[in-house]
Design an enzyme around this catalytic site. Structure first.
Site, mmCIF file in Angstrom:
data_model
loop_
_atom_site.group_PDB
_atom_site.id
_atom_site.type_symbol
_atom_site.label_atom_id
_atom_site.label_comp_id
_atom_site.label_asym_id
_atom_site.label_seq_id
_atom_site.Cartn_x
_atom_site.Cartn_y
_atom_site.Cartn_z
ATOM 1 N N SER A 147 1.029 -1.170 -0.196
ATOM 2 C CA SER A 147 0.050 0.017 0.129
ATOM 3 C C SER A 147 1.029 1.494 0.069
ATOM 4 O O SER A 147 1.992 1.175 0.366
ATOM 5 C CB SER A 147 -0.866 0.109 1.378
ATOM 6 O OG SER A 147 -1.569 1.182 1.412
ATOM 7 N N TYR A 156 -2.236 -0.830 10.223
ATOM 8 C CA TYR A 156 -2.218 -1.398 8.942
ATOM 9 C C TYR A 156 -1.088 -0.818 8.092
ATOM 10 O O TYR A 156 -0.521 -1.561 7.154
ATOM 11 C CB TYR A 156 -3.632 -0.624 8.204
ATOM 12 C CG TYR A 156 -3.797 -0.750 6.876
ATOM 13 C CD1 TYR A 156 -4.285 -2.149 6.266
ATOM 14 C CD2 TYR A 156 -3.516 0.215 5.871
ATOM 15 C CE1 TYR A 156 -4.517 -2.482 4.891
ATOM 16 C CE2 TYR A 156 -3.542 -0.069 4.710
ATOM 17 C CZ TYR A 156 -4.250 -1.407 4.136
ATOM 18 O OH TYR A 156 -4.405 -1.568 2.717
#
Length: 251
Positions: A139, A153
């Site tokens: 990401s 995350y």
């Protein structure tokens, strides 16, 4: 036809990758915990592309033994695995110190330990075959630390980006192995993971558009790609060097 295994394929980015890769001519092995959704996706893809082979497998990526067993089963069913997409993940999280450690732990367990288990299984097969393409879905949040509910995350995605680069570094010293490693870092792409986010997020694109850029980078076997390239290729460079207060404004 090339065989691609995609984990976490029951919804969101994984499901859309399956659709687009089938359209490009890939046979598919799809895994997830929610087998009812996998079965529906299998029916959808085979109806749209009758020549494609699509098989589904129940899998919880936090179960190391199951990850290896399912990977080996796919290898036996298809005869080979050309590509393994480490995609399964969670987006749960809470601010550190607020008493919701369980949410952060669940995300870290799935996204980090689960990814390592998948990479281990995939690389065992690829080393035996002496070829393959390992794809790690990271990401843009891997570039810097993110605050509040995104902290765990982002940390998990930084870990798997490092995992992919480490394996790629080793493969550079193995000329007898034709194994490529790609780390794909999506920016803000609409998916089931974030569809309940009420606040407006800058640079968000729809699932089909975002995944199209992911698949293009994967098909090109890019070593590392921030996608969609506009604006994330440039923003990632800025985020890497900008002071943290500036990075917060870009989030």
């Amino acid at each position: 036809m090339p065989t691609t295994l995609i984990t976490g394929a029951s919804s969101g980015l994984g499901a859309e990758m399956a659709r687009q890769m089938a359209a490009l001519g890939h046979d598919l092995a799809l895994t997830a915990r929610r087998t009812d959704r996998l079965d529906a996706l299998q029916a959808e893809i085979t109806a749209a592309h009758p020549g494609r082979r699509v098989e589904t497998y129940p899998l919880d990526v936090t179960d190391d033994e199951a990850v290896l067993a399912v990977t080996r089963r796919v290898q036996e069913d298809f005869g080979t695995i050309e590509r393994y997409v480490v995609n399964a993940g969670l987006g749960k999280g809470a601010p550190v110190g607020k008493g919701s450690h369980y949410a952060n732990r669940e995300t870290l367990t799935t996204n980090v330990l689960g990814a390592f288990a998948q990479a281990e299984a995939a690389m065992q097969v690829f080393r035996e075959q002496k070829s393959g393409h390992l794809v790690i879905i990271s990401s843009v949040t891997s570039v810097r630390g993110f605050p509040s509910s995104m902290t765990a995350y982002a940390a998990s995605k930084a870990a798997v980006a490092s995992l992919g680069e480490g394996i790629r570094s080793e493969m550079l010293g193995k000329p007898d192995l034709d194994i490529d490693v790609s780390v794909i870092c999506p920016g803000y792409i609409r998916s089931e993971m974030n569809d309940k986010v009420e606040q407006k997020v800058r640079f968000m694109v729809d699932t089909e558009t975002g995944v199209r850029s992911m698949v293009a980078a994967i098909e090109a076997r890019r070593a590392k790609a921030f996608v969609p390239a506009r604006p994330w290729a440039a923003l990632a460079k800025v985020m890497q060097v900008a002071p943290l207060p500036v990075v917060r404004k870009l989030m």
